[in-house]
Design a protein around this motif. Structure first.
Motif, mmCIF file in Angstrom:
data_model
loop_
_atom_site.group_PDB
_atom_site.id
_atom_site.type_symbol
_atom_site.label_atom_id
_atom_site.label_comp_id
_atom_site.label_asym_id
_atom_site.label_seq_id
_atom_site.Cartn_x
_atom_site.Cartn_y
_atom_site.Cartn_z
ATOM 1 N N LYS A 120 10.627 28.166 52.003
ATOM 2 C CA LYS A 120 10.379 27.101 52.970
ATOM 3 C C LYS A 120 9.490 27.588 54.103
ATOM 4 C CE LYS A 120 14.904 24.942 52.172
ATOM 5 N NZ LYS A 120 16.187 24.532 52.797
ATOM 6 N N LYS A 121 8.787 26.639 54.706
ATOM 7 C CA LYS A 121 7.999 26.892 55.904
ATOM 8 C C LYS A 121 8.209 25.738 56.877
ATOM 9 C CE LYS A 121 4.019 29.661 54.350
ATOM 10 N NZ LYS A 121 2.538 29.654 54.173
ATOM 11 N N THR A 122 8.008 26.039 58.157
ATOM 12 C CA THR A 122 8.142 25.000 59.181
ATOM 13 C C THR A 122 6.817 24.833 59.911
ATOM 14 O OG1 THR A 122 10.507 25.436 59.496
ATOM 15 C CG2 THR A 122 9.358 24.254 61.251
ATOM 16 N N TRP A 123 6.209 23.658 59.719
ATOM 17 C CA TRP A 123 4.981 23.302 60.424
ATOM 18 C C TRP A 123 5.355 22.688 61.774
ATOM 19 C CZ3 TRP A 123 -0.030 23.062 57.734
ATOM 20 C CH2 TRP A 123 0.039 23.499 56.406
ATOM 21 N N ILE A 124 4.604 23.044 62.810
ATOM 22 C CA ILE A 124 4.893 22.527 64.149
ATOM 23 C C ILE A 124 3.682 21.726 64.636
ATOM 24 C CG2 ILE A 124 5.500 23.102 66.531
ATOM 25 C CD1 ILE A 124 6.646 25.742 65.457
ATOM 26 N N TYR A 125 3.940 20.470 64.972
ATOM 27 C CA TYR A 125 2.883 19.588 65.457
ATOM 28 C C TYR A 125 3.239 19.073 66.850
ATOM 29 C CZ TYR A 125 0.123 19.190 61.169
ATOM 30 O OH TYR A 125 -0.702 19.444 60.107
ATOM 31 N N GLU A 126 2.216 18.943 67.686
ATOM 32 C CA GLU A 126 2.376 18.324 68.996
ATOM 33 C C GLU A 126 1.370 17.184 69.156
ATOM 34 O OE1 GLU A 126 2.298 20.945 72.324
ATOM 35 O OE2 GLU A 126 4.023 22.129 71.642
ATOM 36 N N ALA A 127 1.820 16.121 69.796
ATOM 37 C CA ALA A 127 0.958 14.966 70.056
ATOM 38 C C ALA A 127 1.265 14.427 71.449
ATOM 39 C CB ALA A 127 1.175 13.878 69.009
ATOM 40 N N LYS A 128 0.231 14.130 72.198
ATOM 41 C CA LYS A 128 0.387 13.642 73.563
ATOM 42 C C LYS A 128 0.041 12.151 73.639
ATOM 43 C CE LYS A 128 1.191 17.810 75.196
ATOM 44 N NZ LYS A 128 2.545 18.206 75.698
ATOM 45 N N ASN A 129 0.873 11.419 74.344
ATOM 46 C CA ASN A 129 0.627 10.010 74.665
ATOM 47 C C ASN A 129 0.375 9.174 73.409
ATOM 48 O OD1 ASN A 129 0.540 7.954 76.542
ATOM 49 N ND2 ASN A 129 -1.636 8.195 76.994
ATOM 50 N N VAL A 130 1.299 9.266 72.485
ATOM 51 C CA VAL A 130 1.240 8.450 71.272
ATOM 52 C C VAL A 130 2.486 7.583 71.193
ATOM 53 C CG1 VAL A 130 -0.216 10.033 69.967
ATOM 54 C CG2 VAL A 130 2.269 10.287 69.869
ATOM 55 N N ARG A 131 2.439 6.552 70.374
ATOM 56 C CA ARG A 131 3.565 5.628 70.281
ATOM 57 C C ARG A 131 4.376 5.823 69.013
ATOM 58 N NH1 ARG A 131 2.014 -0.468 68.765
ATOM 59 N NH2 ARG A 131 2.554 -0.106 66.616
ATOM 60 N N ASP A 132 3.989 6.778 68.173
ATOM 61 C CA ASP A 132 4.715 6.988 66.924
ATOM 62 C C ASP A 132 4.264 8.306 66.325
ATOM 63 O OD1 ASP A 132 6.515 6.464 64.918
ATOM 64 O OD2 ASP A 132 5.394 4.825 64.006
ATOM 65 N N PHE A 133 4.912 8.691 65.214
ATOM 66 C CA PHE A 133 4.589 9.951 64.544
ATOM 67 C C PHE A 133 4.855 9.776 63.059
ATOM 68 C CE2 PHE A 133 5.031 14.196 62.961
ATOM 69 C CZ PHE A 133 4.292 15.021 63.806
ATOM 70 N N ALA A 134 3.906 10.227 62.228
ATOM 71 C CA ALA A 134 4.068 10.163 60.774
ATOM 72 C C ALA A 134 3.465 11.421 60.169
ATOM 73 C CB ALA A 134 3.392 8.919 60.201
ATOM 74 N N PHE A 135 3.850 11.730 58.925
ATOM 75 C CA PHE A 135 3.264 12.908 58.280
ATOM 76 C C PHE A 135 3.251 12.755 56.770
ATOM 77 C CE2 PHE A 135 7.793 14.014 58.592
ATOM 78 C CZ PHE A 135 8.080 14.656 57.387
ATOM 79 N N VAL A 136 2.404 13.569 56.122
ATOM 80 C CA VAL A 136 2.333 13.664 54.675
ATOM 81 C C VAL A 136 2.661 15.097 54.291
ATOM 82 C CG1 VAL A 136 -0.159 14.180 54.714
ATOM 83 C CG2 VAL A 136 0.892 13.300 52.624
ATOM 84 N N SER A 137 3.385 15.253 53.176
ATOM 85 C CA SER A 137 3.753 16.586 52.708
ATOM 86 C C SER A 137 3.730 16.602 51.189
ATOM 87 C CB SER A 137 5.146 16.965 53.219
ATOM 88 O OG SER A 137 5.513 18.247 52.747
ATOM 89 N N SER A 138 3.020 17.572 50.618
ATOM 90 C CA SER A 138 2.965 17.715 49.168
ATOM 91 C C SER A 138 2.258 19.012 48.819
ATOM 92 C CB SER A 138 2.238 16.532 48.529
ATOM 93 O OG SER A 138 2.224 16.659 47.119
#
Length: 781
Positions: free
Chosen positions: A311-329
């Protein structure tokens, strides 16, 4: 009739637009005028200290803030997503809050979901097995499992789940200006979105045994609390999407070690997630204006076969957004380029993630379509402010901040049809464009779908047309909405209708508002006024929560154009445009020069005298009595009633010499007057665009404002002076008003060409599958 129209008009409008106000909208219902040009008045909310009469945010405008720290893990063996989050919620409102509302969109898939039962159903004599299976209830175990709801000190908080909404009761009110922390643990079974539908989920690829996870609307999210409606706690039933609170995100995403993750925001640990070669490619992409593959097709195919259990853990940061989504494969190619020009003050990364089956299309087009969209939308609205914009091929279409999911797969031999190519480019433009509307200009699609989809589809059209002058845009040109607008009234509803209550969702929420805005830009306001006003709206309401009234008012305030008649007709009504050129009468000056006047009188006299009986009598050489008995002849039988008297000629010469050249042209018959009568058969008032075709082969266009209908909304007459001989006239020659019947637009009337085609019925194709031929495939044979 009038009464029933008003009642139907009110159905589906939110509480923001009351039935009472709609009923009051027709101030003069028994008349042919005084209705369509009335101001909107009570149809829209009154201005106040939060929202001004100009359409701008008021001096006391406020909005809430929600910041998230989330840890989540994708279980690739059991298809389960589990997570824990900490929400810091800031109450910027002037109101103390006794409870908070949180959205649980994944409950749309729950076994007892309201959306699985509230639609009508019926049986036919012929039913497919799949359709019958859908009528049999099945327990699948979907929906969010809430494991913990606690405050910042991990003290449990009481909560109540109502379908897709969760109310968290606070032990003491959250005061204005105060903050609080919510800690929530949860998990859910990820659905196969290819079978269950919905926005997020997985797609399984049986040929290589891998999953593509598009994780969206996945974590408990704060609902909007606003000045115009309080809490937005309308349920999510699958269509009306969402309105959310802006905030900052830090998200830790744990996945199999050979997965590639793309997400909202900027990855903080690429150095740990990518190998040295991939990291070097990423650095090169940050300086390139051509797409560079960071994860290549070869990399993806290798990972697809190995399937790491680490396993690995990706870390994402986003400023001043109204939602968060991601794709993984593990089956993703990833390419990127830097948008180095065309966006004031920003050079974001345009990126794409896609599987091997999409490689022939996405490698060539996707990332460049992302960059083109950012440039074009920035030109017409606001400069794109975020650092990233991502397109993911996932056999669907859905949008989130900085990331969207699209379609576009080639056939097994790598070929594709033209329809697939342009459909893919169009959907990428559309979904990337949603970064602007509603991700930044944060309208509420649960109430007003058109503010999201309609505005975005309009800008999609402009962007497609700047991609290729021959781009086959499906929505935007006026003539493409006419089939929808000519439907029976019981199949229509106003644009200002709640998402769930719309029958023809695509035409109503996407195509009709996009068409209306294009007509405003090209025909009613003109490009310069429209573009300035539209930018004003975008700038005023960037990172805020606008309502329709704010849009309507801003467009008028910034342009100086009164558009209430247009909003009333296009957005609050269902009448179509159907204006006929009913009658054309030509007039020329007679009675000028005495000789010419007498000649005209003689021709008129002889025309009036003539009849079929007279003609046949003369053809039979009839012997008339006055010829047989000449004693019957007198002065009048020899008198020339059309002779010009010298006194008349002298008087005319004196009069004529004192005329201006224009007056002489009128007297000489060099100017013809054409009286045109127009009939408003459809009900929707629009400008008149009139094309004159002259005998010398030239053309001329006259444009008459919609205000010509203000004194009579059903019929209008207008006189035009022309110095050339007119051979034909056409109304709306460029098909720019969405007239649903072009057969009555011409004088003289012209037969409307049509075609029929004989074909062999081959059965229906699967939904979403192109039925167009694939010349690329045929050329390879």
């Amino acid at each position: 009739m009038k009464k029933s129209k008003v009642l139907a008009f009110a159905i589906g409008l939110s509480a923001f637009f009351t039935q009472q106000s709609v009923a009051q909208s027709l101030n003069n219902p028994g008349s042919n005028h005084g209705n369509k040009f009335e101001q909107l008045g009570t149809l829209i909310s009154d201005p106040n200290i939060f929202r001004t009469a100009s359409g701008a945010p008021g001096a006391m405008y406020w909005q809430q803030k929600a910041d998230y720290v989330i840890h989540c893990e994708v279980d690739d063996v059991n298809q389960i997503l589990k997570g824990s989050e900490s929400i810091t919620y800031t109450n910027n409102s002037p109101d103390p809050l006794d409870y908070l509302w949180i959205q649980l969109d994944e409950n749309e898939h729950a076994d007892d979901a309201e959306s699985k039962s509230f639609d009508q159903s019926s049986l036919n004599e012929r039913m497919s097995l799949e359709r019958l299976k859908g009528l049999v209830p099945e327990k699948k175990g979907f929906g969010v499992n809430i494991r913990k709801v606690a405050d910042g000190g991990n003290k449990p908080l009481k909560y109540t789940i109502n379908y897709t909404m969760m109310r968290v009761d606070l032990p003491t009110p959250l005061k204005p200006g105060a903050k609080m922390v919510l800690n929530i643990d949860w998990d859910y079974k990820i659905s196969n979105r290819m079978e269950e539908g919905g926005r997020g989920g997985y797609e399984y690829f049986e040929q290589d045994g891998n999953y593509l996870y598009t994780i969206a609307q996945w974590f408990p999210r704060m609902a909007v609390y606003s000045d115009f409606q309080g809490w937005q706690n309308k349920q999510f039933t699958g269509r009306g999407e969402f309105a959310l609170v802006f905030g900052d995100y830090k998200v830790h995403i744990t996945v199999p070690a050979d997965h590639i993750v793309g997400a909202t925001g900027v990855c903080q640990n690429y150095a740990q997630m990518l190998n040295a070669t991939q990291m070097d490619r990423w650095k090169k992409a940050q300086q390139s204006d051509e797409p560079i593959e960071i994860v290549t097709l070869e990399d993806a195919k290798k990972a697809m076969g190995q399937k790491s259990s680490a396993k690995k853990t990706w870390i994402y940061e986003a400023k001043n957004v109204r939602d968060f989504a991601f794709v993984s494969s593990r089956r993703l190619v990833w390419d990127a380029l830097k948008v180095q020009d065309g966006i004031e003050g920003n050079q974001p990364m345009a990126m794409s993630y896609y599987g091997p089956e999409a490689y022939p299309l996405y490698r060539k087009y996707s990332t460049k379509a992302v960059a083109h969209t950012l440039r074009t939308y920035s030109k017409y609205s606001i400069p794109y402010p975020y650092p990233v914009a991502i397109s993911v091929e996932a056999a669907n279409g859905m949008e989130y901040p900085m990331i969207c999911f699209n379609y576009g797969r080639a056939d097994e031999d790598g070929t594709y049809s033209e329809a697939v190519k342009y459909g893919m480019i169009g959907v990428i433009i559309h979904e990337v464009g949603h970064n602007f509307f509603p991700m930044i200009v944060n309208s509420d699609e649960r109430q007003w779908t058109w503010m999201d989809e309609g505005l975005n589809t309009f800008l999609q059209f402009l962007t497609e047309q700047e991609w290729d002058k021959d781009f086959p845009s499906r929505r935007g040109p006026a003539h493409k909405i006419t089939d929808y607008m000519k439907l029976p009234k019981n199949q229509l509803e106003p644009i200002m209708t709640n998402s769930e209550n719309i029958i023809q969702f695509g035409p109503n929420a996407y195509a009709k508002p996009a068409t209306a805005l294009n007509i405003l830009r090209e025909t009613v306001m003109g490009r310069e006024l429209f573009d300035f006003a539209f930018k004003q709206y975008s700038q005023r309401w960037a990172f805020k929560h606008p309502t329709p009234a704010d849009f309507f008012r801003t467009m008028e305030d910034a342009s100086g154009v009164d558009l209430d008649w247009f909003w009333r007709g296009w957005f609050f009504g269902t009448d179509p445009v159907e204006i006929s050129l009913e009658n054309v009468t030509q007039y020329k000056m007679t009675g000028g020069n005495p000789a010419e006047a007498q000649k005209s009188r003689k021709e008129a006299f002889e025309k009036d005298l003539n009849s079929i009986s007279r003609q046949r009598n003369m053809e039979e050489n009839m012997a008339f009595l006055v010829e047989k008995d000449t004693s019957l002849l007198d002065f009048y039988n020899k008198w020339d009633r059309f002779a010009v008297r010298p006194a008349d000629q002298n008087n005319y010469q004196q009069f004529y010499s004192g005329l201006s050249q224009k007056e002489k042209d009128i007297f000489d018959g060099k100017i013809s007057f054409y009286e045109l009568t127009f009939k408003n058969n459809g009900g929707l008032v629009m400008p008149l665009i009139i094309e004159w075709n002259y005998a010398d082969g030239s053309k001329e266009i006259d444009r008459i404002s919609a205000y010509i209908w203000r004194h009579n909304e059903q019929e209008a007459t207008k006189v035009f002076a022309k110095s050339k001989d007119v051979v034909s006239i056409r109304l709306d020659p460029y098909r720019e008003t969405a007239d649903i019947d072009e057969a009555n637009n011409a004088w003289p009337r012209q037969a409307q060409p049509s075609r029929f085609e004989i074909f062999k019925e081959n059965g229906r194709s699967a939904r979403g599958q192109s039925t167009e031929s694939n010349p690329m495939k045929e050329a390879r044979k």
